[in-house]
Design a protein around this motif. Structure first.
Motif, PDB file in Angstrom:
ATOM      1  N   MET C   1      10.098 -42.405  37.074  1.00 49.73           N
ATOM      2  CA  MET C   1      10.522 -42.465  38.781  1.00 49.73           C
ATOM      3  C   MET C   1       9.603 -41.094  39.126  1.00 49.73           C
ATOM      4  O   MET C   1       8.764 -40.931  40.114  1.00 49.73           O
ATOM      5  N   LEU C   2       8.984 -39.485  37.529  1.00 48.09           N
ATOM      6  CA  LEU C   2       8.261 -38.758  38.455  1.00 48.09           C
ATOM      7  C   LEU C   2       7.186 -39.443  37.815  1.00 48.09           C
ATOM      8  O   LEU C   2       6.658 -38.936  38.526  1.00 48.09           O
ATOM      9  N   ALA C   4       6.089 -42.073  38.565  1.00 45.98           N
ATOM     10  CA  ALA C   4       5.565 -42.913  39.537  1.00 45.98           C
ATOM     11  C   ALA C   4       5.535 -42.497  40.985  1.00 45.98           C
ATOM     12  O   ALA C   4       4.039 -42.076  41.601  1.00 45.98           O
ATOM     13  N   ALA C   5       6.045 -40.973  41.085  1.00 48.42           N
ATOM     14  CA  ALA C   5       5.236 -40.577  42.450  1.00 48.42           C
ATOM     15  C   ALA C   5       4.032 -39.453  41.760  1.00 48.42           C
ATOM     16  O   ALA C   5       3.723 -39.646  43.188  1.00 48.42           O
ATOM     17  N   VAL C  41      -0.431 -28.732  45.335  1.00 43.28           N
ATOM     18  CA  VAL C  41       0.896 -28.343  45.548  1.00 43.28           C
ATOM     19  C   VAL C  41       1.483 -29.297  44.688  1.00 43.28           C
ATOM     20  O   VAL C  41       2.575 -28.795  44.237  1.00 43.28           O
ATOM     21  N   LEU C  42       1.912 -30.217  46.098  1.00 44.75           N
ATOM     22  CA  LEU C  42       3.203 -31.137  45.349  1.00 44.75           C
ATOM     23  C   LEU C  42       3.103 -31.819  44.191  1.00 44.75           C
ATOM     24  O   LEU C  42       3.941 -31.952  43.070  1.00 44.75           O
ATOM     25  N   SER C  45       3.627 -29.180  41.303  1.00 48.55           N
ATOM     26  CA  SER C  45       5.444 -29.403  41.194  1.00 48.55           C
ATOM     27  C   SER C  45       5.759 -30.734  40.036  1.00 48.55           C
ATOM     28  O   SER C  45       6.830 -30.186  39.198  1.00 48.55           O
ATOM     29  N   LEU C  46       5.001 -32.062  40.619  1.00 45.56           N
ATOM     30  CA  LEU C  46       5.859 -32.996  39.745  1.00 45.56           C
ATOM     31  C   LEU C  46       5.297 -32.574  38.667  1.00 45.56           C
ATOM     32  O   LEU C  46       6.346 -33.123  37.437  1.00 45.56           O
ATOM     33  N   PHE C  49       7.888 -31.088  35.818  1.00 47.75           N
ATOM     34  CA  PHE C  49       8.913 -31.732  35.767  1.00 47.75           C
ATOM     35  C   PHE C  49       8.778 -32.899  34.784  1.00 47.75           C
ATOM     36  O   PHE C  49       9.610 -32.818  33.755  1.00 47.75           O
ATOM     37  N   GLY C  52       7.990 -31.272  31.725  1.00 43.91           N
ATOM     38  CA  GLY C  52       9.336 -30.633  31.331  1.00 43.91           C
ATOM     39  C   GLY C  52       9.269 -28.459  31.294  1.00 43.91           C
ATOM     40  O   GLY C  52       9.797 -27.720  30.278  1.00 43.91           O
ATOM     41  N   PRO C  54       8.656 -26.706  33.995  1.00 39.09           N
ATOM     42  CA  PRO C  54       8.770 -25.596  35.729  1.00 39.09           C
ATOM     43  C   PRO C  54       7.984 -24.400  35.974  1.00 39.09           C
ATOM     44  O   PRO C  54       8.377 -24.068  37.010  1.00 39.09           O
ATOM     45  N   LEU C  57       5.377 -24.031  38.351  1.00 36.24           N
ATOM     46  CA  LEU C  57       6.152 -23.544  40.133  1.00 36.24           C
ATOM     47  C   LEU C  57       5.626 -21.900  41.344  1.00 36.24           C
ATOM     48  O   LEU C  57       5.251 -22.730  42.179  1.00 36.24           O
ATOM     49  N   ASP C  58       5.908 -21.476  40.194  1.00 34.50           N
ATOM     50  CA  ASP C  58       5.029 -20.852  40.717  1.00 34.50           C
ATOM     51  C   ASP C  58       2.995 -20.939  40.904  1.00 34.50           C
ATOM     52  O   ASP C  58       2.498 -19.649  41.950  1.00 34.50           O
ATOM     53  N   ALA C  60       2.035 -23.468  41.894  1.00 31.12           N
ATOM     54  CA  ALA C  60       1.896 -24.265  43.119  1.00 31.12           C
ATOM     55  C   ALA C  60       2.529 -23.558  44.224  1.00 31.12           C
ATOM     56  O   ALA C  60       1.570 -23.623  45.113  1.00 31.12           O
ATOM     57  N   ILE C  61       3.439 -22.553  44.425  1.00 32.82           N
ATOM     58  CA  ILE C  61       3.412 -21.753  45.389  1.00 32.82           C
ATOM     59  C   ILE C  61       2.990 -20.327  45.646  1.00 32.82           C
ATOM     60  O   ILE C  61       1.578 -20.494  46.787  1.00 32.82           O
TER      61      ILE C  61
END
Lengths: 159, 105, 97
Positions: C1-2, C4-5, C41-42, C45-46, C49, C52, C54, C57-58, C60-61
């Motif tokens: 699903m990740l 696909a997103a 940004v999205l 983050s994706l 994940f 593996g 994370p 995310l830094d 991304a911010i």
């Protein structure tokens, strides 16, 4: 004074959550940078009730829940019209009157309008807000004044 | 329990992707700048929100959750500011919006 | 699903680029760039994940903040540059369609 404390707490929490290192060196660097930012904001004279609205904190969560519900409904309506096509939309430009008295209240109202998909606050002068909406019904819903009333309540409760 | 959370996360990611895709179609399909702005609003609020909530459900312990909440809050605070500034600049420079006329009915 | 997103976000970014290239006015292009930035940004983050890691995310911010600054910068330039009418002269849109 309470605005300074609130700003330092926010900045400190932001630093701690983002760094995730607890050695004395890193922590002291964090303290120094927070102090530096506080000094800068005092020089810029922006530490007041507008940048740190501590007086609103208690009332905001309830408003956010209501706003979140509105945003979800508005999203579904906009997506529906994306798929239905250009014949079904009715773009409208209208001027609304905000009943809030402080700048803070008006800005909250205008930002809420913009955050809701389907309506964008284009210009804000005095208590007049020019709003562009994707659908005529969106303007009618805003003119009915539910959001205006809620922001007014939020504002009144903290005067 | 784990599979329930995984299912919920997959559902959130799927809805988020759907909203983002709809916004993407909207930005191509809508007739003028102001209407396209509404399509971007969809991807910025519910599209980003659902995808980030879906990611939050995958890692509900550590600092990752807090960082995802931070990104979500930033997106929600920044996007109206940017679209308001954009719309204001466009209107002031004389970019006239397409308007719906009643007499066309 | 990740995955696909991630693919969906990539498609949306392609659509944003298409609008940026087609966009008849300057503001359409800025809008497309802004949308491209928030979708980046999205995507970061994706991808964090998916891989593996994370810690992405830094990044991304930081990217979210830079994106905001760039949009405000461009708009400040376009609003206050000498090519455009000043802040006092608002041209009201005429009703036309």
């Amino acid at each position: 004074m309470k605005h300074t404390i609130s700003l330092s707490l926010t900045l400190g929490a932001f630093w701690l959550l983002n760094s995730d290192h607890n050695t004395p060196l890193i922590l002291s660097l964090g303290v120094v940078s927070v102090a530096f930012v506080i000094y800068l904001t005092h020089r810029m004279d922006v530490v007041d009730h507008e940048s740190q609205p501590v007086h609103l904190t208690a009332k905001l969560p309830g408003y956010y829940v209501w706003l979140g519900k509105e945003i979800i409904l508005a999203n579904i309506s906009v997506v529906k019209h994306v798929w239905l096509g250009n014949q079904t939309i009715s773009p409208t430009l209208a001027t609304l009157v905000a009943s809030q008295e402080t700048d803070m209240g008006r800005v909250i109202y205008a930002t809420s309008i913009t955050l809701t998909p389907g309506t964008v606050a284009v210009d804000l002068a005095g208590d007049q807000i020019i709003v562009h909406a994707l659908l005529r019904e969106n303007i009618e819903a805003l003119e009915a004044g539910e959001m205006d009333r809620r922001v007014k309540l939020l504002e009144d409760s903290c005067l | 329990m784990d599979s329930v959370i995984e299912f919920a996360s997959a559902l959130c990611l799927l809805t988020g992707s759907f909203f983002c895709l709809s916004g993407g179609i909207g930005i191509i399909r809508f007739p003028d700048f102001y209407t396209r702005m509404h399509a971007v609003g969809v991807t910025d609020t519910l599209g980003a929100g659902m995808i980030l909530v879906g990611l939050m459900l995958l890692r509900p312990e550590s600092l990752v959750l807090i960082k995802l909440i931070m990104i979500l809050l930033m997106t929600l605070f920044i996007s109206p500011t940017a679209s308001h500034a954009l719309a204001k600049a466009a209107l002031r420079s004389g970019c006239a919006p397409l308007l719906y006329r009643k007499d066309k009915e | 699903m990740l995955i696909a997103a991630t693919l969906a976000i990539l498609v949306v970014m392609a659509l944003a680029i298409a609008r940026g290239v087609m966009g008849p006015t300057l503001y359409d292009r800025i809008l497309a760039v802004n949308m491209f930035g928030t979708k980046t940004v999205l995507l970061i983050s994706l991808l964090g994940f998916v891989m593996g890691r994370p810690e992405f995310l830094d990044i991304a911010i930081v990217y979210a903040l830079i994106n905001f600054l760039s949009v405000i910068g461009v708009l400040h330039y376009s609003e206050y540059s000498e090519l455009k009418p000043g802040p006092g002269e608002i041209e009201r849109p005429r009703k036309e369609s």
